[in-house]
Design an enzyme around this catalytic site. Structure first.
Site, mmCIF file in Angstrom:
data_model
loop_
_atom_site.group_PDB
_atom_site.id
_atom_site.type_symbol
_atom_site.label_atom_id
_atom_site.label_comp_id
_atom_site.label_asym_id
_atom_site.label_seq_id
_atom_site.Cartn_x
_atom_site.Cartn_y
_atom_site.Cartn_z
ATOM 1 N N ASP A 1 -6.149 -2.189 -1.815
ATOM 2 C CA ASP A 1 -5.387 -2.421 -3.047
ATOM 3 C C ASP A 1 -4.530 -3.678 -2.927
ATOM 4 O OD1 ASP A 1 -4.812 -1.718 -5.597
ATOM 5 O OD2 ASP A 1 -3.761 0.143 -5.106
ATOM 6 N N ASP B 1 -6.057 -0.496 -14.284
ATOM 7 C CA ASP B 1 -6.542 0.881 -14.116
ATOM 8 C C ASP B 1 -7.094 1.452 -15.423
ATOM 9 O OD1 ASP B 1 -5.603 0.600 -11.584
ATOM 10 O OD2 ASP B 1 -4.175 2.270 -11.674
HETATM 11 C C1 GAL Z 1 -3.580 1.420 -7.960
HETATM 12 C C2 GAL Z 1 -5.087 1.218 -8.051
HETATM 13 C C3 GAL Z 1 -5.683 2.563 -8.401
HETATM 14 C C4 GAL Z 1 -5.321 3.567 -7.342
HETATM 15 C C5 GAL Z 1 -3.802 3.640 -7.184
HETATM 16 C C6 GAL Z 1 -3.394 4.553 -6.033
HETATM 17 O O1 GAL Z 1 -2.942 0.235 -7.613
HETATM 18 O O2 GAL Z 1 -5.392 0.263 -9.026
HETATM 19 O O3 GAL Z 1 -7.091 2.443 -8.518
HETATM 20 O O4 GAL Z 1 -5.915 3.204 -6.134
HETATM 21 O O5 GAL Z 1 -3.262 2.361 -6.939
HETATM 22 O O6 GAL Z 1 -2.031 4.547 -5.836
#
Ligand code: GAL
Length: 428
Positions: free
Chosen positions: A160, A225
């Site tokens: 991430d 997301d």
């Molecule tokens: C976000 C990411 C998501 C998920 C989430 C978990 O930054 O885009 O897909 O992984 O973190 O905390």
């Protein structure tokens, strides 16, 4: 691993040239393309559990992946998303597992998933913490963390873009910093001595991942997301659709995990989500609770005809050939010479959407076989394709040029306009 990856790149460039596919980037890839020759398929914990998933949850989902028939349909990864690390590392700088969620650590869960013939994926963050600030990130520990994952026999790492100290990179844009640090993590993966597919969670369009990620990772996000609403699913489809030229075997645009069966998506919208992702050669990573899914959701996720389009070995992403008044037409070339097409009604009113074999890129033929990939009706057409499509629904068809009957003469001049309408399935 590197040697195998490079060998595969040369093969793929050759294949693309022979097939007249889109130009692939010429830079040498450091990522092992062989780990994702077709878009990865599996399940990820985030859409159903957020950051709350436990060992018990993961094991139940892995068992359900098998029992539901999803494993048999091609799904192979069980991915633990964010939320499994504590905020602080131990005295040796090692990541600490949240023992309330994983009382025996991660390795036994990986072993259980492997015992079912599945693969295990894990989440890491490039910066100092995860995006929620609740768990340690891998900043300053890339090699150490990747060695830990290799020791646990992890097969896939989702990395991430969170809490990266941008001040350490004066004068660089966000996209340049992202490229640099994702590459650095990629080099740690290369050195780990265990093949692990590399998923770049470039969850911000400002990172322009499509401009640089295809030699860095096996898949990269093209938008923020997804959520379980039609509007958000649609936004991620649109952000992903234009990037078709960069995708190919080993490297895929990722519009984010599926929301099939989740939240406010109706069954029709779930079918649309699944069809559009399949057509775009996107990773098919389910995000629903597999232990409690309805038979409708299970049937959508295990539609083998649609999955075959997604997993086609040519590995070309379907592209938009027409978009008028909220009616979209996409076409995806398949290795057999057929085309998978999607007629998508993005309006609130039922629509009749039409196109032609020529518009979707098929060579001239007397007739084309037409397989409806949702109703499973098989018909044929002289070239015109018409479908009635409900609001927010798709018709997904496979069109194959039919060989001429022996002895029949091909028309020498212009073909007569087709007199039939092909088909008109009443899509839901
Ligand atoms: C976000 C990411 C998501 C998920 C989430 C978990 O930054 O885009 O897909 O992984 O973190 O905390």
């Amino acid at each position: 691993m590197i040697a195998r990856g490079k060998f595969v790149v040369i093969g793929l460039l050759l294949l693309a040239a022979l097939c007249g596919g889109p130009t692939r980037p010429q830079q040498p890839a450091t990522v092992d393309l062989g780990l994702a020759l077709t878009p990865p398929m599996g399940w990820d914990s985030y859409n159903a559990y957020g950051r709350r998933a436990t060992a018990t949850d993961l094991e139940a989902q892995a068992a359900a992946l098998v029992a539901s028939g999803m494993k048999a349909a091609g799904y192979s990864y069980v991915n633990l998303d964010g939320g499994w690390t504590l905020r602080r590392r131990d005295a040796h700088g090692r990541l600490q597992v949240n023992r309330q969620k994983f009382p025996h650590g991660i390795a036994p869960v990986v072993d259980y998933v492997h015992s079912l013939g599945l693969k295990f994926g894990i989440y890491a963050s490039l910066g100092k913490t995860n995006c929620a600030g609740s768990g340690a990130g891998s900043w300053g520990h890339y090699r150490q963390d990747v060695r830990t994952f290799a020791r646990w026999h992890v097969d896939f790492v989702k990395v991430d873009w969170c809490a990266v100290p941008r001040k350490r990179f004066p004068g660089l844009t966000g996209a340049q910093v992202a490229q640099r640090v994702f590459e650095q993590f990629g080099r740690a993966l290369e050195a780990a001595g265990r093949p692990m597919a590399y998923s770049l969670s470039t969850n911000h369009p400002g990172l322009v991942a499509w401009a640089w990620a295809s030699t860095v990772g096996n898949m990269w996000r093209t938008n923020g997301d997804i959520h379980a609403t039609y509007a958000r699913m649609r936004a991620n489809f649109i952000a992903n659709a234009g990037r078709y030229a960069i995708a190919g075997p080993g490297r895929w645009n990722d519009p984010d995990m599926l929301e099939v069966g989740n939240g406010r998506l109706t069954p029709t919208e779930s079918r649309t989500n699944f069809s559009l992702w399949a057509e775009m050669a996107a990773p098919l990573i389910a995000g629903n609770d597999l232990t409690r899914m309805s038979s409708t959701t299970r049937r959508i996720l295990t539609n083998r005809a649609v999955i075959a389009v997604n997993q086609d070995r040519l590995g070309q992403q379907g592209r938009v050939v027409a978009r008028r008044g909220g009616h979209w037409i996409l076409t995806k070339p398949l290795a057999s010479g057929a085309r998978a097409i999607v007629l998508f009604n993005d309006t609130a009113k039922p629509a009749v959407i039409s196109t032609s074999a020529r518009t979707v890129g098929l060579p001239s033929a007397r007739r084309y076989g037409v397989d409806d990939l949702w109703t499973h009706l098989v018909t044929s057409t002289a070239g015109r394709i018409v479908a009635r499509v409900a609001p927010h629904a798709v018709a997904m068809l496979k069109l194959s040029p039919m060989p001429d009957a022996p002895g029949s003469a091909r028309p020498s001049g212009r073909q007569r306009p087709p007199s039939d309408l092909g088909l008109a399935p009443a899509s839901r």
